[in-house]
Design a protein around this motif. Sequence first.
Motif, mmCIF file in Angstrom:
data_model
loop_
_atom_site.group_PDB
_atom_site.id
_atom_site.type_symbol
_atom_site.label_atom_id
_atom_site.label_comp_id
_atom_site.label_asym_id
_atom_site.label_seq_id
_atom_site.Cartn_x
_atom_site.Cartn_y
_atom_site.Cartn_z
ATOM 1 N N UNK A 43 2.263 -31.926 -57.292
ATOM 2 C CA UNK A 43 1.611 -31.324 -56.130
ATOM 3 C C UNK A 43 0.402 -30.486 -56.525
ATOM 4 N N UNK A 44 0.521 -29.770 -57.653
ATOM 5 C CA UNK A 44 -0.534 -28.870 -58.122
ATOM 6 C C UNK A 44 -0.951 -29.259 -59.535
ATOM 7 N N UNK A 61 -5.003 -16.566 -64.053
ATOM 8 C CA UNK A 61 -5.757 -16.644 -62.810
ATOM 9 C C UNK A 61 -6.401 -18.020 -62.786
ATOM 10 N N UNK A 62 -6.282 -18.731 -61.673
ATOM 11 C CA UNK A 62 -6.805 -20.096 -61.674
ATOM 12 C C UNK A 62 -7.104 -20.590 -60.271
ATOM 13 N N UNK A 63 -7.997 -21.560 -60.211
ATOM 14 C CA UNK A 63 -8.310 -22.292 -58.992
ATOM 15 C C UNK A 63 -7.858 -23.723 -59.214
ATOM 16 N N UNK A 64 -6.966 -24.213 -58.353
ATOM 17 C CA UNK A 64 -6.314 -25.505 -58.542
ATOM 18 C C UNK A 64 -6.595 -26.398 -57.348
ATOM 19 N N UNK A 70 -0.416 -34.089 -50.655
ATOM 20 C CA UNK A 70 0.133 -32.790 -50.264
ATOM 21 C C UNK A 70 -0.872 -32.045 -49.388
ATOM 22 N N UNK A 71 -2.139 -32.068 -49.777
ATOM 23 C CA UNK A 71 -3.172 -31.372 -49.008
ATOM 24 C C UNK A 71 -3.272 -31.917 -47.588
ATOM 25 N N UNK A 72 -3.189 -33.231 -47.444
ATOM 26 C CA UNK A 72 -3.305 -33.827 -46.118
ATOM 27 C C UNK A 72 -2.106 -33.484 -45.246
ATOM 28 N N UNK A 73 -0.917 -33.414 -45.833
ATOM 29 C CA UNK A 73 0.271 -33.050 -45.049
ATOM 30 C C UNK A 73 0.220 -31.586 -44.621
ATOM 31 N N UNK A 74 -0.241 -30.720 -45.498
ATOM 32 C CA UNK A 74 -0.334 -29.299 -45.146
ATOM 33 C C UNK A 74 -1.384 -29.054 -44.069
ATOM 34 N N UNK A 75 -2.414 -29.913 -44.020
ATOM 35 C CA UNK A 75 -3.493 -29.736 -43.050
ATOM 36 C C UNK A 75 -3.248 -30.471 -41.742
ATOM 37 N N UNK A 231 -12.089 -24.263 -50.758
ATOM 38 C CA UNK A 231 -12.192 -25.322 -49.751
ATOM 39 C C UNK A 231 -10.823 -25.923 -49.449
ATOM 40 N N UNK A 232 -10.713 -26.656 -48.349
ATOM 41 C CA UNK A 232 -9.434 -27.299 -48.021
ATOM 42 C C UNK A 232 -8.932 -28.155 -49.183
ATOM 43 N N UNK A 233 -7.647 -28.028 -49.467
ATOM 44 C CA UNK A 233 -7.068 -28.783 -50.573
ATOM 45 C C UNK A 233 -7.068 -28.023 -51.884
ATOM 46 N N UNK A 234 -7.556 -26.783 -51.882
ATOM 47 C CA UNK A 234 -7.578 -25.987 -53.097
ATOM 48 C C UNK A 234 -6.611 -24.810 -52.991
ATOM 49 N N UNK A 235 -6.080 -24.389 -54.148
ATOM 50 C CA UNK A 235 -5.197 -23.224 -54.241
ATOM 51 C C UNK A 235 -5.820 -22.208 -55.194
ATOM 52 N N UNK A 236 -5.799 -20.965 -54.780
ATOM 53 C CA UNK A 236 -6.290 -19.876 -55.613
ATOM 54 C C UNK A 236 -5.080 -19.037 -56.031
ATOM 55 N N UNK A 237 -4.818 -18.958 -57.334
ATOM 56 C CA UNK A 237 -3.677 -18.219 -57.857
ATOM 57 C C UNK A 237 -4.170 -16.865 -58.355
ATOM 58 N N UNK A 238 -3.680 -15.778 -57.724
ATOM 59 C CA UNK A 238 -4.114 -14.418 -58.052
ATOM 60 C C UNK A 238 -2.903 -13.622 -58.514
ATOM 61 N N UNK A 239 -2.891 -13.167 -59.775
ATOM 62 C CA UNK A 239 -1.733 -12.417 -60.275
ATOM 63 C C UNK A 239 -1.593 -11.061 -59.581
ATOM 64 N N UNK A 240 -0.404 -10.534 -59.634
ATOM 65 C CA UNK A 240 -0.113 -9.208 -59.094
ATOM 66 C C UNK A 240 -1.055 -8.162 -59.688
ATOM 67 N N UNK A 241 -1.612 -7.317 -58.812
ATOM 68 C CA UNK A 241 -2.452 -6.218 -59.275
ATOM 69 C C UNK A 241 -3.923 -6.551 -59.430
ATOM 70 N N UNK A 242 -4.302 -7.827 -59.257
ATOM 71 C CA UNK A 242 -5.716 -8.183 -59.352
ATOM 72 C C UNK A 242 -6.381 -7.941 -57.991
#
Length: 256
Positions: A43-44, A61-64, A70-75, A231-242
């Motif tokens: 999925x990711x 920290x990452x942009x995925x 999966x993106x189409x089902x979520x949208x 953008x649609x279909x992307x995930x931004x992962x931000x750790x705690x405290x950032x």
Amino acid sequence: MRVHGAPLDLRSLRVYAVTEVEKLIEGRGVDEVTAARSRLSSSLPGFDIDSTLSATDGEVFSLITMADTVASRLADEAVFDGYVAAHESTAPFLAAVPGTGADQRSAPEDVVRTPRGDAQRSTILPAAMASSLQAGRTFIIHRVDQYDLGALRVLVEDLERCFGVLVGVNCYLSHNESEGFGRHWDDHDVVVVQVRGRKLWEVFEPAHLSPLNGYIGEDASGRTAWSGVVRPGQCLVIPRGWPHRAVGLDELSVHY
């Protein structure tokens, strides 16, 4: 969505299995985690589960980009519309902020029809919400993971199995160049899943690691670590405290 230390091994939690039933439960637990890791990797793509499990705050920290299926089902708008239709629309399930960069949440009574007669719950007034969005307000629909949304529910359960933590999901809707909460950090890891429209995000280097409480304020941010459009279909992962902030781009934006 992080466990400090080595990846969780369910077999290490048990000294021995006494009965056949216990052996069955133990085996299924390990198998479910293995299956969840496999689905999450599909999925990711590019999301390093082992590195995230073993990382300390501030290291991951990452942009995925999500898998297309999966993106189409979520949208899927039909799924989202069905959720809104079934959701209780009163506080604390639905909240609004003015879009000025301050956390001034309020119950948006002006966009909700209260129950009458045999009605069992309140419902959202679409035209009123659309007008409020265009005026710059940001709406938050809390705990959408409590409802079966198919792909979203599977993603949540896989994250919970892989990282051994509870995952809660809110849905954020905004329009225009509004800014929901301003600069702030959270006391938990954040995974932003963009499903419609775009949003400009800024992520800053943390001033404090492992915070016990979230914080909102202009002094929350340090040096910029990353800035870009999600953008649609992307995930931004931000750790705690950032510290981070999000600003609209004059279009309808929906993200989890």
